[in-house]
Design a protein around this motif. Structure first.
Motif, PDB file in Angstrom:
ATOM      1  N   ASP A   1     -70.311  32.444   7.073  1.00 40.38           N
ATOM      2  CA  ASP A   1     -69.952  31.638   5.910  1.00 40.38           C
ATOM      3  C   ASP A   1     -70.756  32.188   4.741  1.00 40.38           C
ATOM      4  N   VAL A   2     -70.140  33.062   3.953  1.00 38.97           N
ATOM      5  CA  VAL A   2     -70.850  33.801   2.905  1.00 38.97           C
ATOM      6  C   VAL A   2     -70.399  33.299   1.538  1.00 38.97           C
ATOM      7  N   PRO A   3     -71.288  32.713   0.733  1.00 40.95           N
ATOM      8  CA  PRO A   3     -70.914  32.308  -0.632  1.00 40.95           C
ATOM      9  C   PRO A   3     -70.734  33.538  -1.524  1.00 40.95           C
ATOM     10  N   LEU A   4     -69.574  33.647  -2.144  1.00 41.24           N
ATOM     11  CA  LEU A   4     -69.300  34.760  -3.054  1.00 41.24           C
ATOM     12  C   LEU A   4     -69.673  34.399  -4.483  1.00 41.24           C
ATOM     13  N   THR A   5     -69.339  33.186  -4.872  1.00 39.73           N
ATOM     14  CA  THR A   5     -69.737  32.665  -6.186  1.00 39.73           C
ATOM     15  C   THR A   5     -70.170  31.216  -5.985  1.00 39.73           C
ATOM     16  N   ARG A   6     -70.430  30.523  -7.072  1.00 39.86           N
ATOM     17  CA  ARG A   6     -70.852  29.121  -6.979  1.00 39.86           C
ATOM     18  C   ARG A   6     -69.763  28.254  -6.375  1.00 39.86           C
ATOM     19  N   TRP A   7     -68.498  28.662  -6.523  1.00 44.85           N
ATOM     20  CA  TRP A   7     -67.406  27.823  -6.057  1.00 44.85           C
ATOM     21  C   TRP A   7     -66.524  28.490  -5.007  1.00 44.85           C
ATOM     22  N   LEU A   8     -66.817  29.736  -4.648  1.00 44.89           N
ATOM     23  CA  LEU A   8     -65.962  30.479  -3.722  1.00 44.89           C
ATOM     24  C   LEU A   8     -66.789  31.004  -2.558  1.00 44.89           C
ATOM     25  N   GLU A   9     -66.231  30.902  -1.324  1.00 49.42           N
ATOM     26  CA  GLU A   9     -66.926  31.411  -0.151  1.00 49.42           C
ATOM     27  C   GLU A   9     -65.937  32.090   0.780  1.00 49.42           C
ATOM     28  N   PHE A  10     -66.476  33.055   1.521  1.00 48.29           N
ATOM     29  CA  PHE A  10     -65.698  33.733   2.550  1.00 48.29           C
ATOM     30  C   PHE A  10     -66.308  33.413   3.907  1.00 48.29           C
ATOM     31  N   GLY A  11     -65.454  33.104   4.872  1.00 52.48           N
ATOM     32  CA  GLY A  11     -65.939  32.775   6.198  1.00 52.48           C
ATOM     33  C   GLY A  11     -65.035  33.332   7.276  1.00 52.48           C
ATOM     34  N   MET A  12     -65.537  33.250   8.498  1.00 51.89           N
ATOM     35  CA  MET A  12     -64.738  33.746   9.627  1.00 51.89           C
ATOM     36  C   MET A  12     -65.262  33.112  10.910  1.00 51.89           C
TER      37      MET A  12
ATOM     38  N   TYR B   1     -60.273  34.321  12.975  1.00 52.46           N
ATOM     39  CA  TYR B   1     -59.876  33.288  12.020  1.00 52.46           C
ATOM     40  C   TYR B   1     -60.666  33.471  10.717  1.00 52.46           C
ATOM     41  N   PRO B   2     -60.371  34.489   9.921  1.00 49.34           N
ATOM     42  CA  PRO B   2     -61.042  34.631   8.626  1.00 49.34           C
ATOM     43  C   PRO B   2     -60.400  33.697   7.589  1.00 49.34           C
ATOM     44  N   TYR B   3     -61.192  33.307   6.600  1.00 47.52           N
ATOM     45  CA  TYR B   3     -60.671  32.404   5.565  1.00 47.52           C
ATOM     46  C   TYR B   3     -61.424  32.613   4.257  1.00 47.52           C
ATOM     47  N   LEU B   4     -60.757  32.185   3.193  1.00 50.33           N
ATOM     48  CA  LEU B   4     -61.318  32.190   1.843  1.00 50.33           C
ATOM     49  C   LEU B   4     -61.140  30.778   1.305  1.00 50.33           C
ATOM     50  N   ALA B   5     -62.258  30.128   0.927  1.00 52.44           N
ATOM     51  CA  ALA B   5     -62.208  28.729   0.507  1.00 52.44           C
ATOM     52  C   ALA B   5     -62.909  28.548  -0.833  1.00 52.44           C
ATOM     53  N   ALA B   6     -62.345  27.701  -1.663  1.00 49.99           N
ATOM     54  CA  ALA B   6     -62.928  27.379  -2.965  1.00 49.99           C
ATOM     55  C   ALA B   6     -63.199  25.880  -3.031  1.00 49.99           C
TER      56      ALA B   6
END
Length: 818
Positions: free
Chosen positions: A455-466, A487-492
Motif C-alpha cells: 500500500d504505497v501512497p503516491l500523493t496526499r490523496w492517491l495510493e497504489f496497492g496490491m 489484485y493490484p489497485y489504484l485508489a483515491a
C-alpha cells in the motif's frame, strides 16, 4: 508535668530498625499450602498487583466493586478481589497514614525518637518510657517502655508494642533484638498485611539474620480478625529469603473451624519466584466420562520455563496424564499442552452408529503454539492442534464451548512487514472433530501458501496497492492444484469536512494449474456423470471499478431533556465488475459470505479467490447518529439496499443466476442513551420473496452495581430461530442469582439451561451452578445429544479457588458477567 523530646539529642544509627518485624509479613505465602494459582502469567512474570489494602481500600468506584465492563462487551475481565465487606481491623487503630510508603529510604534515613520520659544516665543505654515512638522512613515502633543501647544496638520494647511499615501492622507483648546483627525475637504476635488483607497470629517469632527466620504456632487468613471463616495453621514455620522458600511443619487448613487439609511438611514461595508444588485439586462430572479427579503438580524448572503435570482419573474412561510446558526466551515464547489416555475403557454413546467405538483405543490431544522473532521485520508463528479421533472433544470437553468445536486448525507461517508492505509464507491444515460430520467437510489443506501485500501512497490523496496470493491446495479424493491470485489497485481519497469521494480501480487475475488426474473430478467431487474439468490451466481476469461517495450533515437537537448533535449521512456506492464465466474454475476455498450491512459496500460476495462476482450495482444507504456533548455515540441507525442493473450471473457450482433488481433491505439500530441499558438490532427484508431473511434483537440492562439482564432473539430464515435470556441478579449484598436459557424454536428444544447462586463474604466466595446443554447434533437423524453437569467453586480470597472452573464458564456464557 510531662515533656516531649522533638527529637532526643542523639541520632540512632542508620541501620534497619527492628528488622524482625518485617519477616512476619512472610507468613502470608502460607497461602501456598494448597499450591500456587495457575492462572498466573507466563514464566518470569512480575509479582501480582497488590490487592485491596486494609488501611486504604483500593476500589474503582464508591461501592467498593470493580467498574463494570462496557455494555455489549463479548467477555468481561474477572473482578479484582475485593475486601469491601470486611470490618475495620482492630490493628488499624494505630495506623499512621502520613508515613512514607517507600522502604528504600531506610538505609539513608535518620531515626527520630520521641518519648515522655528519657533516662540517659548510663551514657550508651537509653531508657524510654511512656508513649515511646521510634520512627525511620516507613518504619514506626510504639511501646510503653523501651531500652536502646547506642553502642551495641541492642533494643528491648515492652508493653503494648505496635509496629508499622509499608507492608504491615504488627502488635506484640515484647520485641527485643539487635539491629546491627539483624537478630530479634517477638512474643505473642498479631499482624495485619496492608497489601493483601492477610492477618494472623504467632506465639513466637525469631529472626536469626537478615534472611533467615522462624515462627511457632503461626496462623494466616484474610477474614476479619476474630472471625476467621477459613484459616491456615502451622506449628513451625521457617523462612529463607536467599532461596525465596518457606517451609512449614504440621500445617492444617480449616474451614468454619473444621480441618479439611493436613500437610505434615511442605515448602512454598515467599516472593514472586516460582516454586514447585501441588496445585488445587479439581473435581468434575461428565455423562461421557463419569467422575473426574485431577491433582496437578507445578514444576518450576527455570525462571523462563516451567511445566505442569496433571494426572487425572475418569471413572468411566481410565487414567489420563495431561501436561503443560511454557517457555520464554529472548525473541521466542510458546506453550505445549497435551492429554493422553491409554486403553479407553468406555465408548461415546453405546449403540450410536454415527460414532466410532473408541473402547480400547489410546486417546490424546496435542496443542502447541510458538511465536519467534527471526530477524529484522520477520517472525515465525506456529500453531498445532490435533486429536486422536473425532470423538475426543465431545468426550473430554468439559463445557459447551469445547465440545461444540467441529474443526481443529494447525498452521505455521513466516511473516514480515514494513511501512508499505507485508508478506507471509506458511501452511494450513485442518482436522474434522465432529463425529456426526463426514471428513469431506474438511477444508483444503493450504500446503503451502504465500501472500504479499503493499500500500504505497503516491500523493496526499492517491495510493497504489496490491494483494497477491499463491496457494497449493491438497485434499484426498478431490481435485487438487495450485492457484495464483493478483489484485493490484489504484485508489483515491478526496474529502472535506462534510463530504468524501473515494474512486478505486482494480484488476484481478487468477490462474490455476490442476494436478495430474484432474479430469477424474467434476464440480461435485469424482466426475460420476458430472461435467469433469477439461482445462489443466484455467484462468480468469477482469477489472473492478468502484466509486464510494457520501455527505455528512449535522444539527443540534434534544431528546428527553438532553442536548445532542444529530448527523444525517447519505451514502452512494457504485460497483462495476464485468461478467466472466467461471464454471471451469475449481472451488478450493470460496464460499458465499453472510449478507449484512457491510456487504452493501463490498466488491465481492464470495470469500476466497475462486469466484469474483459480476456487478453493475448501486448501493444507497442512509445513517443517522446522536452524539452527546462528549462525542459519545448514543444512537446509530442505518438502512441500505443494493440496486442491480444487471442479473448476478456468477454463482457457486450448481446454483442458478438471479435476475433480482434489488437486494434485501438491511436495517441496523444501536441505541445506548445512558450507561444502564443498551439495545442493538438488525433486520433484513427480501423484496423479491417478500419475506424476512434475518432478524436480530439484543437488549442489555444493568441492575445495581454488578447485576445485569440480557435478552436476545436471532432469526435466519430456514436455518435458525433462537431465544437467549441470561441474568446476574443481585439478591442482597452477599447473594447473587445467575441463570441462562437458550431455546431453539426451529428444533423445539432447549439448547442450554443454566441456573445457580453465588455467595460472597469478606474472605470467601462460593458458586454452585447446574447446567443442561446440547453438546452434539446428529445431522443424519436430526437428533441432539445432551449433557448435564453440576459445578461447584469455593474461593478463598487472597488464597485462590478450589475447583475453579465456574467463573470462567459464567463469563463466557453470560454477557457482561463479572
Amino acid at each position: 508535668m510531662t515533656t516531649t523530646l522533638f527529637p532526643l539529642p542523639f541520632r540512632l544509627p542508620s541501620r534497619r530498625l527492628l528488622a524482625v518485624a518485617t519477616a512476619f509479613a512472610l507468613a502470608a505465602p502460607a497461602a501456598a499450602l494448597a499450591g500456587q494459582d495457575q492462572d498466573a502469567p507466563a514464566p518470569a512474570a512480575s509479582a501480582p498487583a497488590p490487592a485491596t489494602s486494609a488501611a486504604s481500600p483500593v476500589s474503582t468506584n464508591a461501592a467498593g466493586t470493580a467498574e463494570s465492563c462496557p455494555l455489549g462487551a463479548f467477555r468481561c475481565p474477572p473482578r479484582p478481589v475485593s475486601f469491601a465487606m470486611c470490618r475495620p481491623n482492630a490493628l488499624l487503630e494505630f495506623y499512621d497514614p502520613t508515613l512514607t510508603k517507600d522502604s528504600s529510604l531506610r538505609d539513608t534515613a535518620v531515626t527520630d525518637v520521641k518519648a515522655v520520659h528519657v533516662d540517659g544516665s548510663e551514657q550508651t543505654l537509653y531508657r524510654l518510657t511512656d508513649k515511646v515512638r521510634i520512627e525511620r522512613a516507613d518504619q514506626l515502633l510504639q511501646a510503653d517502655f523501651a531500652t536502646y543501647n547506642d553502642q551495641t544496638t541492642d533494643y528491648d520494647a515492652r508493653g503494648n508494642v505496635r509496629y508499622q511499615d509499608a507492608g504491615q501492622l504488627l502488635s506484640a507483648d515484647r520485641m527485643r533484638g539487635n539491629t546491627s546483627a539483624n537478630r530479634g525475637v517477638a512474643e505473642n504476635v498479631r499482624y495485619q498485611l496492608l497489601q493483601s488483607h492477610g492477618n494472623g497470629t504467632a506465639a513466637r517469632g525469631e529472626e536469626f539474620d537478615a534472611t533467615h527466620s522462624r515462627y511457632t504456632r503461626v496462623t494466616y487468613s484474610t477474614c476479619d480478625v476474630g472471625h476467621h471463616l477459613w484459616e491456615v495453621r502451622s506449628k513451625d514455620l521457617k523462612i529463607d529469603k536467599d532461596t525465596g522458600v518457606g517451609a512449614a511443619r504440621s500445617a492444617t487448613m480449616r474451614f468454619a473451624g473444621v480441618p479439611f487439609l493436613y500437610l505434615p511438611y511442605f515448602t512454598f514461595p515467599i516472593d514472586d519466584r516460582r516454586k514447585s508444588g501441588f496445585l488445587y485439586p479439581m473435581i468434575g462430572h461428565n455423562s461421557h466420562t463419569g467422575l473426574m479427579l485431577s491433582l496437578p503438580y507445578y514444576l518450576n524448572l527455570a525462571p523462563n520455563y516451567d511445566a505442569t503435570l496433571d494426572p487425572r482419573v475418569y471413572t468411566s474412561r481410565g487414567d489420563m496424564l495431561a501436561g503443560e510446558f511454557r517457555y520464554l526466551f529472548p525473541g521466542t515464547t510458546g506453550q505445549l499442552n497435551f492429554e493422553y489416555l491409554p486403553n479407553d475403557r468406555g465408548t461415546f454413546r453405546e449403540g450410536d452408529p454415527a460414532v466410532q467405538n473408541t473402547k480400547g483405543d489410546d486417546r490424546w490431544l496435542l496443542k502447541f503454539a510458538d511465536t519467534t522473532r527471526l530477524w529484522g521485520p520477520w517472525s515465525l508463528s506456529a500453531s498445532v492442534n490435533r486429536a486422536s479421533d473425532k470423538n475426543y472433544l465431545h468426550d473430554f470437553g468439559n463445557d459447551l464451548y469445547t465440545s461444540s468445536v467441529s474443526m481443529l486448525t494447525s498452521s505455521t507461517y513466516v511473516r514480515g512487514g514494513g511501512t508499505w508492505w507485508n508478506a507471509s509464507l506458511g501452511v494450513d491444515s485442518y482436522q474434522n472433530v465432529d463425529p456426526y460430520l463426514p471428513d469431506s467437510v474438511e477444508q483444503y489443506k493450504r500446503w503451502p501458501r504465500a501472500t504479499f501485500g503493499m500500500d504505497v501512497p503516491l500523493t496526499r490523496w492517491l495510493e497504489f496497492g496490491m494483494d497477491t496470493e499463491a496457494v497449493a491446495f491438497r485434499k484426498d479424493d478431490n481435485v487438487e492444484g495450485e492457484r495464483a491470485d493478483l489484485y493490484p489497485y489504484l485508489a483515491a481519497d478526496f474529502r472535506g469536512a462534510a463530504w468524501f469521494v473515494r474512486p478505486k480501480l482494480a484488476y484481478r487475475y487468477t490462474a490455476y494449474q490442476l494436478d495430474g488426474d484432474y479430469q477424474r473430478y467434476g464440480y461435485y467431487g469424482p466426475a460420476a456423470g458430472a461435467s469433469p474439468f477439461n482445462d489443466r490451466t484455467p484462468s480468469r481476469s477482469l477489472p473492478i471499478a468502484s466509486l464510494d461517495t457520501g455527505l455528512v450533515f449535522d444539527r443540534g437537537t434534544s431528546l428527553f431533556g438532553k442536548a445532542y448533535t444529530q448527523t444525517l449521512e447519505p451514502r452512494l456506492y457504485y460497483l462495476y465488475v464485468p461478467y466472466r464465466n467461471q464454471d471451469n474454475l475449481p472451488l478450493f476455498d470460496s464460499r458465499i459470505m453472510s449478507f449484512d450491512y457491510w456487504q452493501l459496500f463490498s466488491p465481492n460476495r464470495f470469500s476466497g479467490a475462486d469466484r469474483q462476482m459480476d456487478a453493475n450495482n448501486l448501493t444507497t444507504a442512509l445513517t443517522t447518529r446522536l452524539l452527546d456533548d462528549n462525542g459519545v455515540e448514543r444512537l446509530s441507525a442505518s438502512i441500505g439496499q443494493i440496486h442491480y442493473f444487471s442479473p448476478q450471473k456468477v454463482q457457486l457450482t450448481g446454483q442458478q443466476p438471479t435476475d433480482w433488481s434489488h437486494s434485501n433491505y438491511v436495517v441496523q439500530l444501536d441505541l445506548q442513551l445512558d450507561d444502564r441499558w443498551r439495545l442493538g438490532s438488525s433486520y433484513q427484508w427480501d423484496p423479491n420473496t417478500r419475506q424476512s431473511d434475518l432478524g436480530v434483537l439484543e437488549l442489555q440492562r444493568r441492575i445495581g452495581a454488578d447485576g445485569i439482564v440480557n435478552f436476545s432473539y436471532r432469526y435466519r430464515r430456514g436455518q435458525l430461530e433462537q431465544y437467549d435470556a441470561s441474568t446476574v441478579y443481585p439478591i442482597s449484598e452477599r447473594w447473587r442469582a445467575v441463570a441462562r436459557w437458550t431455546y431453539s424454536e426451529k428444533d423445539r428444544r432447549t439448547v442450554e439451561a443454566l441456573a445457580g447462586v453465588e455467595y460472597e463474604s469478606c474472605c470467601v466466595a462460593v458458586r454452585v451452578v447446574g447446567r443442561h446443554y446440547v453438546d452434539s447434533y446428529n445431522y443424519t437423524v436430526s437428533q441432539a445429544h445432551t449433557n448435564n453437569a453440576v459445578m461447584f467453586e469455593l474461593v478463598f480470597k487472597g488464597l485462590g479457588a478450589f475447583n475453579g472452573q465456574v467463573e470462567d464458564t459464567l463469563r463466557r456464557g453470560i454477557l457482561g458477567y463479572q
